[in-house]
Structures are given as C-alpha cells and as structure tokens.
Design a protein around this motif. Structure first.
Motif, PDB file in Angstrom:
ATOM      1  N   SER A 139       0.841  -1.197   0.000  1.00  0.00           N
ATOM      2  CA  SER A 139       0.000   0.000   0.000  1.00  0.00           C
ATOM      3  C   SER A 139       0.881   1.254   0.000  1.00  0.00           C
ATOM      4  O   SER A 139       2.010   1.230   0.519  1.00  0.00           O
ATOM      5  CB  SER A 139      -0.911   0.020   1.227  1.00  0.00           C
ATOM      6  OG  SER A 139      -0.151   0.300   2.387  1.00  0.00           O
ATOM      7  N   PRO A 140       0.382   2.341  -0.575  1.00  0.00           N
ATOM      8  CA  PRO A 140       1.133   3.597  -0.527  1.00  0.00           C
ATOM      9  C   PRO A 140       1.459   4.021   0.908  1.00  0.00           C
ATOM     10  O   PRO A 140       2.550   4.517   1.178  1.00  0.00           O
ATOM     11  CB  PRO A 140       0.199   4.597  -1.214  1.00  0.00           C
ATOM     12  CG  PRO A 140      -0.594   3.755  -2.164  1.00  0.00           C
ATOM     13  CD  PRO A 140      -0.807   2.453  -1.422  1.00  0.00           C
ATOM     14  N   ALA A 141       0.533   3.800   1.839  1.00  0.00           N
ATOM     15  CA  ALA A 141       0.778   4.165   3.235  1.00  0.00           C
ATOM     16  C   ALA A 141       1.928   3.347   3.816  1.00  0.00           C
ATOM     17  O   ALA A 141       2.749   3.861   4.579  1.00  0.00           O
ATOM     18  CB  ALA A 141      -0.487   3.963   4.066  1.00  0.00           C
ATOM     19  N   SER A 142       2.001   2.081   3.438  1.00  0.00           N
ATOM     20  CA  SER A 142       3.082   1.221   3.918  1.00  0.00           C
ATOM     21  C   SER A 142       4.432   1.720   3.408  1.00  0.00           C
ATOM     22  O   SER A 142       5.404   1.797   4.168  1.00  0.00           O
ATOM     23  CB  SER A 142       2.841  -0.220   3.463  1.00  0.00           C
ATOM     24  OG  SER A 142       3.873  -1.055   3.917  1.00  0.00           O
ATOM     25  N   LEU A 143       4.512   2.096   2.131  1.00  0.00           N
ATOM     26  CA  LEU A 143       5.766   2.616   1.584  1.00  0.00           C
ATOM     27  C   LEU A 143       6.149   3.930   2.271  1.00  0.00           C
ATOM     28  O   LEU A 143       7.311   4.132   2.631  1.00  0.00           O
ATOM     29  CB  LEU A 143       5.674   2.808   0.071  1.00  0.00           C
ATOM     30  CG  LEU A 143       6.960   3.332  -0.586  1.00  0.00           C
ATOM     31  CD1 LEU A 143       8.148   2.420  -0.299  1.00  0.00           C
ATOM     32  CD2 LEU A 143       6.765   3.505  -2.076  1.00  0.00           C
ATOM     33  N   THR A 144       5.177   4.790   2.483  1.00  0.00           N
ATOM     34  CA  THR A 144       5.444   6.051   3.183  1.00  0.00           C
ATOM     35  C   THR A 144       6.022   5.785   4.564  1.00  0.00           C
ATOM     36  O   THR A 144       7.007   6.413   4.967  1.00  0.00           O
ATOM     37  CB  THR A 144       4.157   6.897   3.292  1.00  0.00           C
ATOM     38  OG1 THR A 144       3.717   7.232   1.970  1.00  0.00           O
ATOM     39  CG2 THR A 144       4.383   8.164   4.092  1.00  0.00           C
ATOM     40  N   ASN A 145       5.429   4.853   5.294  1.00  0.00           N
ATOM     41  CA  ASN A 145       5.931   4.512   6.634  1.00  0.00           C
ATOM     42  C   ASN A 145       7.362   3.985   6.577  1.00  0.00           C
ATOM     43  O   ASN A 145       8.189   4.314   7.434  1.00  0.00           O
ATOM     44  CB  ASN A 145       5.018   3.493   7.311  1.00  0.00           C
ATOM     45  CG  ASN A 145       3.699   4.094   7.729  1.00  0.00           C
ATOM     46  OD1 ASN A 145       3.583   5.295   7.919  1.00  0.00           O
ATOM     47  ND2 ASN A 145       2.692   3.252   7.863  1.00  0.00           N
ATOM     48  N   LYS A 146       7.661   3.188   5.575  1.00  0.00           N
ATOM     49  CA  LYS A 146       9.010   2.645   5.442  1.00  0.00           C
ATOM     50  C   LYS A 146      10.017   3.746   5.137  1.00  0.00           C
ATOM     51  O   LYS A 146      11.121   3.759   5.677  1.00  0.00           O
ATOM     52  CB  LYS A 146       9.043   1.544   4.385  1.00  0.00           C
ATOM     53  CG  LYS A 146       8.302   0.305   4.874  1.00  0.00           C
ATOM     54  CD  LYS A 146       8.144  -0.733   3.813  1.00  0.00           C
ATOM     55  CE  LYS A 146       7.296  -1.878   4.307  1.00  0.00           C
ATOM     56  NZ  LYS A 146       7.824  -2.589   5.458  1.00  0.00           N
ATOM     57  N   LEU A 147       9.624   4.695   4.318  1.00  0.00           N
ATOM     58  CA  LEU A 147      10.514   5.811   4.002  1.00  0.00           C
ATOM     59  C   LEU A 147      10.699   6.752   5.191  1.00  0.00           C
ATOM     60  O   LEU A 147      11.646   7.534   5.229  1.00  0.00           O
ATOM     61  CB  LEU A 147       9.989   6.575   2.785  1.00  0.00           C
ATOM     62  CG  LEU A 147      10.055   5.788   1.466  1.00  0.00           C
ATOM     63  CD1 LEU A 147       9.256   6.492   0.386  1.00  0.00           C
ATOM     64  CD2 LEU A 147      11.493   5.565   1.037  1.00  0.00           C
ATOM     65  N   LYS A 148       9.807   6.624   6.163  1.00  0.00           N
ATOM     66  CA  LYS A 148       9.916   7.437   7.384  1.00  0.00           C
ATOM     67  C   LYS A 148      10.567   6.684   8.531  1.00  0.00           C
ATOM     68  O   LYS A 148      10.681   7.212   9.632  1.00  0.00           O
ATOM     69  CB  LYS A 148       8.535   7.922   7.819  1.00  0.00           C
ATOM     70  CG  LYS A 148       7.956   8.972   6.913  1.00  0.00           C
ATOM     71  CD  LYS A 148       6.615   9.458   7.426  1.00  0.00           C
ATOM     72  CE  LYS A 148       6.073  10.560   6.537  1.00  0.00           C
ATOM     73  NZ  LYS A 148       4.802  11.066   7.062  1.00  0.00           N
ATOM     74  N   GLY A 149      10.972   5.419   8.316  1.00  0.00           N
ATOM     75  CA  GLY A 149      11.706   4.733   9.369  1.00  0.00           C
ATOM     76  C   GLY A 149      11.317   3.304   9.688  1.00  0.00           C
ATOM     77  O   GLY A 149      12.062   2.607  10.356  1.00  0.00           O
ATOM     78  N   VAL A 150      10.142   2.844   9.249  1.00  0.00           N
ATOM     79  CA  VAL A 150       9.789   1.433   9.458  1.00  0.00           C
ATOM     80  C   VAL A 150      10.700   0.613   8.539  1.00  0.00           C
ATOM     81  O   VAL A 150      10.798   0.917   7.349  1.00  0.00           O
ATOM     82  CB  VAL A 150       8.307   1.173   9.106  1.00  0.00           C
ATOM     83  CG1 VAL A 150       7.977  -0.309   9.170  1.00  0.00           C
ATOM     84  CG2 VAL A 150       7.389   1.961  10.034  1.00  0.00           C
ATOM     85  N   PRO A 151      11.384  -0.400   9.052  1.00  0.00           N
ATOM     86  CA  PRO A 151      12.350  -1.135   8.219  1.00  0.00           C
ATOM     87  C   PRO A 151      11.720  -1.806   6.994  1.00  0.00           C
ATOM     88  O   PRO A 151      10.615  -2.342   7.056  1.00  0.00           O
ATOM     89  CB  PRO A 151      12.905  -2.193   9.167  1.00  0.00           C
ATOM     90  CG  PRO A 151      12.646  -1.665  10.532  1.00  0.00           C
ATOM     91  CD  PRO A 151      11.370  -0.875  10.438  1.00  0.00           C
ATOM     92  N   PHE A 152      12.465  -1.749   5.886  1.00  0.00           N
ATOM     93  CA  PHE A 152      12.069  -2.482   4.684  1.00  0.00           C
ATOM     94  C   PHE A 152      12.372  -3.962   4.899  1.00  0.00           C
ATOM     95  O   PHE A 152      13.366  -4.316   5.522  1.00  0.00           O
ATOM     96  CB  PHE A 152      12.902  -2.017   3.476  1.00  0.00           C
ATOM     97  CG  PHE A 152      12.453  -0.723   2.866  1.00  0.00           C
ATOM     98  CD1 PHE A 152      11.457  -0.702   1.906  1.00  0.00           C
ATOM     99  CD2 PHE A 152      13.053   0.469   3.226  1.00  0.00           C
ATOM    100  CE1 PHE A 152      11.048   0.490   1.324  1.00  0.00           C
ATOM    101  CE2 PHE A 152      12.664   1.665   2.657  1.00  0.00           C
ATOM    102  CZ  PHE A 152      11.657   1.675   1.700  1.00  0.00           C
TER     103      PHE A 152
END
Length: 80
Positions: A30-43
């Motif tokens: 989801s776009p929200a998931s990618l946004t969260n990852k770019l803000k610090g949630v590990p890929f």
C-alpha cells in the motif's frame, strides 16, 4: 535507533517516473506502507529486492539506496 537517508532512493524514483503511490502499487504494497518505510519502518528484504528490480538498481548499488545512514545535524554554539 539508526535512521537511514532515502534521498538517493527518492531521486531514483523520480528519474524512473515513479511517485510513492505508483511505486508502492508496482511492488504490491500500500502507498501508506511505503510512506511509513521511508519514514523509518524497516524495509523487508523482498521489498528492497522488488524496488531494486523496478528501479533498475544493481546489487552493487543496493546498499547506497537502502543503508546510507542519515547524518545528524548538530548546532554549534560560538563563544562571543
């Protein structure tokens, strides 16, 4: 906690014609998931590999896109 700098990844997305939403859809998150990852949630590893494939990032370059540590800016005080 270590923070990673994704500026190079953002640049690669733009140069390949993707925004966060279109890249997220292309790799199946989801776009929200990618946004969260770019803000610090590990890929996850599979996400990094899928993004690398879509954006034509070589294995040798992968670390510079996903593991560049963000440099903390510090304020220097001068004695007057």
């Amino acid at each position: 906690m270590i923070e990673f700098d994704y500026e190079r990844l953002y640049g690669r997305m733009k140069s390949k014609g993707f925004n966060q939403s279109s890249l997220a859809r292309k790799i199946g998150i989801s776009p929200a998931s990618l946004t969260n990852k770019l803000k610090g949630v590990p890929f996850r590893q599979d996400e990094m590999m899928n993004i690398s494939k879509v954006l034509s990032i070589s294995d040798e370059e992968l670390a510079t896109y996903f593991f560049t540590v963000k440099v903390q800016k510090t304020e220097h005080k001068q004695n007057a």
